[in-house]
Design a protein around this motif. Sequence first.
Motif: not given
Length: 411
Positions: A350-376
């Motif tokens: 589901x995590x990979x799916x959300x990352x992919x869908x949100x990218x397709x819908x125009x959400x930036x990679x940085x915001x997707x990573x922050x939404x998923x709690x990835x360390x920057x």
Amino acid sequence: MLNEKQLRALKPREKEFTLSDDGQRGVGRLQIRVRPGGAKDWLYVYYLNKRRRKVGIGAYPSISLADARRKAAELSGHLSDGDDPAKIVREKRAASETSYGTLGDLIQAYTADMKERGRNTADEVMERCQRYVKGPFPALWSKPAKEVTSGDIRDILAHHIKRGLTTTTNRLRSWLHTAYQYGLAIEHDPRRQSVIRWELETNPVSVVPRQADWERQGERVVSGNELSAAWHGLPQYSPAAMALRLVMTTAGQRPQSLLRLRVENIDFDQGIIEIPAAASKNGQPHVVPLNEYSRDILTYLCEKALARHSPLLFASPKNPDEHIGITSVPHLLGKWQRDGKRERWSPRDVRRTAKTVLGQLGVSKEDRDRLHGHAMHDVSSRHYDRYDYLAEKRAAMQVWAAWLNGVINQV
């Protein structure tokens, strides 16, 4: 009669001295011995065959007054039975000195160390090892770890390979290998001492090969139809099913983190989930915005938790002080998929799916990573940027909620 206040106040003298606790004649007596250097230790003093004898019980305050009295009472029982307490103590010490920690002890010590280091997968590792080692191989679980051979490890893994397990078998091998590395390291580390003797010389898992062809990076993206089928097809109020739906509504937050949620972690006024550092994979606290679906689920879970007087949202039915097992969610989903002959996917997909869908819908990679709690890891994020990006995460979550709404309510 001795008391803790008196014991703490005892000061050393030029010569060692003893003070006795009250006791009955004929059953021995508990004494505290104070040495000139200030050390205090317990003695059990008794008479046998008209000769005065004594047995060391342990040092104070490591052994409390209450514990010392219990030990003295146990020894007086042996004396009443006609046995020599000193002989009993020697036999117990000899037995403990020649016994070594079992494979089960080693795995428990390793997972306890994981917890101390803040690794939130410790419970999962322990649960899996009990399921895949202790369950089918109880004799091996109780075997001294130093006596476990490479052949024993091979047999464990071969058993599960025959059952059709692939990547899980590799994970099990990895956990066993790391547990043995822990045992080898802690016994020879001058800064850390194990309370259990292992006497390990080699790691028996090292020569058992890892099945490299089973190690593949996840590539599965779950379709909207598949998510909708699981949403409507799984039991409505099963804790594991509710957990999977929460994974879906939070855009694929890690199941391990969500299962550890407590009522106090949900702030409905602010509209956020506060995942504490202890429940986060990277050891950092993580804030997840709510949407209408996750809010409804969490409202139900919080009400149920308060009704059963438990702070845990996903409390185990058997033990309300513990959350449901880490494997309960994939097991429920897997059974539902097998029973309906459906194509397999896992909660982690589901995590990979959300990352992919949100990218397709125009959400930036940085915001997707922050939404998923990835360390920057860039210098600016690590050392200078203290903005919480909550507004950006809220926006991304609303994009996901709109997509999920269309999926769940599709005709």
